[in-house]
Design an enzyme around this catalytic site. Structure first.
Site, PDB file in Angstrom:
ATOM      1  N   GLY A  77       8.907  -2.624   0.300  1.00 41.43           N
ATOM      2  CA  GLY A  77      10.127  -1.862  -0.003  1.00 41.43           C
ATOM      3  C   GLY A  77      10.131  -1.605   1.617  1.00 41.43           C
ATOM      4  O   GLY A  77      12.098  -1.186   1.628  1.00 41.43           O
ATOM      5  N   ARG A 130       5.330   8.815  -1.540  1.00 40.66           N
ATOM      6  CA  ARG A 130       6.637   7.307  -0.319  1.00 40.66           C
ATOM      7  C   ARG A 130       7.016   6.837  -1.947  1.00 40.66           C
ATOM      8  O   ARG A 130       6.796   6.946  -2.775  1.00 40.66           O
ATOM      9  CB  ARG A 130       5.841   6.176  -0.441  1.00 40.66           C
ATOM     10  CG  ARG A 130       5.933   4.981   0.349  1.00 40.66           C
ATOM     11  CD  ARG A 130       6.336   4.316  -0.771  1.00 40.66           C
ATOM     12  NE  ARG A 130       6.231   2.267  -0.308  1.00 40.66           N
ATOM     13  CZ  ARG A 130       7.145   1.609  -1.042  1.00 40.66           C
ATOM     14  NH1 ARG A 130       6.702   1.648  -2.876  1.00 40.66           N
ATOM     15  NH2 ARG A 130       7.370  -0.107  -0.140  1.00 40.66           N
ATOM     16  N   GLY A 154       9.849   3.408  -2.022  1.00 35.69           N
ATOM     17  CA  GLY A 154      10.296   1.598  -1.920  1.00 35.69           C
ATOM     18  C   GLY A 154      11.618   1.884  -2.095  1.00 35.69           C
ATOM     19  O   GLY A 154      12.655   2.893  -2.624  1.00 35.69           O
ATOM     20  N   ASP A 155      12.111  -0.073  -2.349  1.00 38.83           N
ATOM     21  CA  ASP A 155      13.908   0.332  -2.258  1.00 38.83           C
ATOM     22  C   ASP A 155      14.018  -0.071  -3.925  1.00 38.83           C
ATOM     23  O   ASP A 155      15.001   0.323  -4.141  1.00 38.83           O
ATOM     24  CB  ASP A 155      13.498  -1.436  -1.653  1.00 38.83           C
ATOM     25  CG  ASP A 155      12.847  -1.862  -2.381  1.00 38.83           C
ATOM     26  OD1 ASP A 155      11.854  -1.983  -2.899  1.00 38.83           O
ATOM     27  OD2 ASP A 155      13.391  -3.258  -3.029  1.00 38.83           O
ATOM     28  N   THR A 215       6.300  -5.863  -8.819  1.00 41.59           N
ATOM     29  CA  THR A 215       7.328  -4.962  -9.334  1.00 41.59           C
ATOM     30  C   THR A 215       8.371  -5.846 -10.737  1.00 41.59           C
ATOM     31  O   THR A 215       8.295  -7.014 -10.390  1.00 41.59           O
ATOM     32  CB  THR A 215       8.596  -4.856  -8.711  1.00 41.59           C
ATOM     33  OG1 THR A 215       7.552  -3.660  -7.652  1.00 41.59           O
ATOM     34  CG2 THR A 215       9.471  -4.351  -8.532  1.00 41.59           C
ATOM     35  N   THR A 218      12.051  -7.959  -5.132  1.00 43.52           N
ATOM     36  CA  THR A 218      10.492  -7.288  -4.858  1.00 43.52           C
ATOM     37  C   THR A 218      10.938  -7.720  -3.207  1.00 43.52           C
ATOM     38  O   THR A 218      10.699  -8.535  -3.176  1.00 43.52           O
ATOM     39  CB  THR A 218      10.035  -7.749  -6.083  1.00 43.52           C
ATOM     40  OG1 THR A 218       8.727  -8.075  -5.664  1.00 43.52           O
ATOM     41  CG2 THR A 218      10.533  -9.940  -6.198  1.00 43.52           C
ATOM     42  N   GLY A 219       9.408  -7.117  -3.195  1.00 47.14           N
ATOM     43  CA  GLY A 219       8.800  -7.502  -2.053  1.00 47.14           C
ATOM     44  C   GLY A 219       8.582  -6.499  -0.911  1.00 47.14           C
ATOM     45  O   GLY A 219       8.319  -4.573  -1.491  1.00 47.14           O
TER      46      GLY A 219
HETATM   47  N1  ASP Z   1       9.532  -3.867  -3.476  1.00 44.43           N
HETATM   48  C1  ASP Z   1       8.594  -2.546  -4.386  1.00 44.43           C
HETATM   49  C2  ASP Z   1       8.338  -1.116  -3.529  1.00 44.43           C
HETATM   50  O1  ASP Z   1       8.318  -1.422  -2.621  1.00 44.43           O
HETATM   51  C3  ASP Z   1       7.259  -2.935  -4.283  1.00 44.43           C
HETATM   52  C4  ASP Z   1       6.964  -4.298  -5.040  1.00 44.43           C
HETATM   53  O2  ASP Z   1       8.074  -5.479  -5.296  1.00 44.43           O
HETATM   54  O3  ASP Z   1       6.607  -5.252  -5.560  1.00 44.43           O
HETATM   55  O4  ASP Z   1       7.876  -0.338  -3.905  1.00 44.43           O
END
Ligand code: ASP
Length: 310
Positions: free
Chosen positions: A227, A201, A203-204, A173, A224-225
């Site tokens: 989510g 789905r 994410g965050d 991300t 990032t992480g």
């Molecule tokens: N946070 C992002 C998500 O969950 C994924 C990522 O950070 O790569 O969609």
């Protein structure tokens, strides 16, 4: 009064180690981060706004196939690509976001148009792409988002039963936070989400207060992480609340909130900038693609957790 401007970017956190990345991936990520910082710095150095700077930086990373956003985004369970993005202006707490878009070349530019149009904050799916058409935004050419490396990761996941997601946990991300010469803050984030995601789905990243947040009274944050845990913690707003209401500094607040993410079984990182001083980053993964640059200084970029930056 002018403040020293500062900008930080990330290109995802995850299992990024010297043995999991090829030489090409390492060099490509560093070049991409440096180019994104240059795009943001060009805006800030000429008196532009933090908002324009974060959009410019994220657009560079969206077009770069080394990152999981725009071109180079991960595949869904059905073999498609669904993109999420958000942008927030710390001056006004104006915000715009899009989720599950499939056709607009720059999802962050689309999020910016949502914000500018003013009626809504979050648009989703093909109708959000149609809104982009009405705003004159460029559509991506067929296949533009797809890369061989993401196809390979998708095939690996499906060969494994297709039930997990994000094989290899190389999140990619992208995001940016900035403070401009007038002291205003902004944040932007863009992503393809996680490999093998399904059922719509989200994410965050496109959720204001979770993956993306900016408020001039405290901080701008891009995450990032994993989510799901970032959503449950409300990471962006939680860092803000600790700074604004509990008087913590940005570094302390970010550490505490990432510890909460970990306590829920999640992992990842964040970049944060406040009203003074340089930007800050923190991550609880082996690495995070990251970089920062401030007025009058050189760009610094790093990937691995043990890279020391002066
Ligand atoms: N946070 C992002 C998500 O969950 C994924 C990522 O950070 O790569 O969609």
């Amino acid at each position: 009064m002018t403040n020293p401007w500062t900008i930080a970017v990330h290109g995802g956190a995850g299992r990024l180690t010297r043995s999991t990345l090829t030489r090409e991936q390492d060099a490509g990520a560093r070049a991409g981060l440096t180019a994104a910082l240059a795009a943001g710095a060009a805006v800030l150095d000429t008196g532009g706004t933090a908002l324009d700077a974060v959009e410019a930086a994220v657009r560079v990373l969206e077009d770069d196939p080394h990152f999981n956003a725009g071109r180079g985004a991960v595949f869904t369970h059905d073999g498609g690509i669904e993109l999420d993005a958000a942008i927030m202006d710390g001056r006004t707490r104006g915000a715009g976001a899009v989720a599950g878009v499939t056709a607009t070349r720059s999802p962050v530019a689309l999020a910016r148009r949502v914000m500018a149009e003013g009626r809504h904050v979050l648009l989703a799916g093909p109708a959000a792409d149609s809104f982009g058409d009405s705003q004159g935004l460029e559509r991506a050419a067929p296949g533009w988002f797809e890369t061989d490396e993401r196809r390979r990761q998708y095939a690996e996941l499906m060969a494994d039963g297709g039930d997990g997601f994000d094989a290899g946990m190389k999140y990619g991300t992208v995001g940016a936070v900035a403070r401009d010469g007038a002291g205003h803050l902004a944040a932007a984030t863009s992503t393809g989400g996680v490999t093998g995601k399904r059922w719509g789905r989200i994410g965050d990243s496109p959720i204001i207060g979770a993956g993306t947040w900016a408020d001039d009274r405290s901080v701008a944050v891009s995450c990032t992480g994993s989510g799901e845990s970032f959503l449950r913690v409300g990471v962006g707003h939680e860092i803000d609340a600790r700074v604004r209401l509990a008087g913590q500094d940005a570094a302390e607040a970010t550490r505490a909130v990432l510890a909460e993410v970990e306590s829920l079984g999640g992992t990842g990182g964040a970049i944060v900038v406040g009203g003074a001083g340089p930007a800050h980053w923190a991550f609880v993964t082996p690495g995070m693609n990251r970089g920062m640059r401030s007025a009058g200084g050189e760009a610094v970029v790093a990937i691995y957790g043990d890279e020391r930056i002066a």
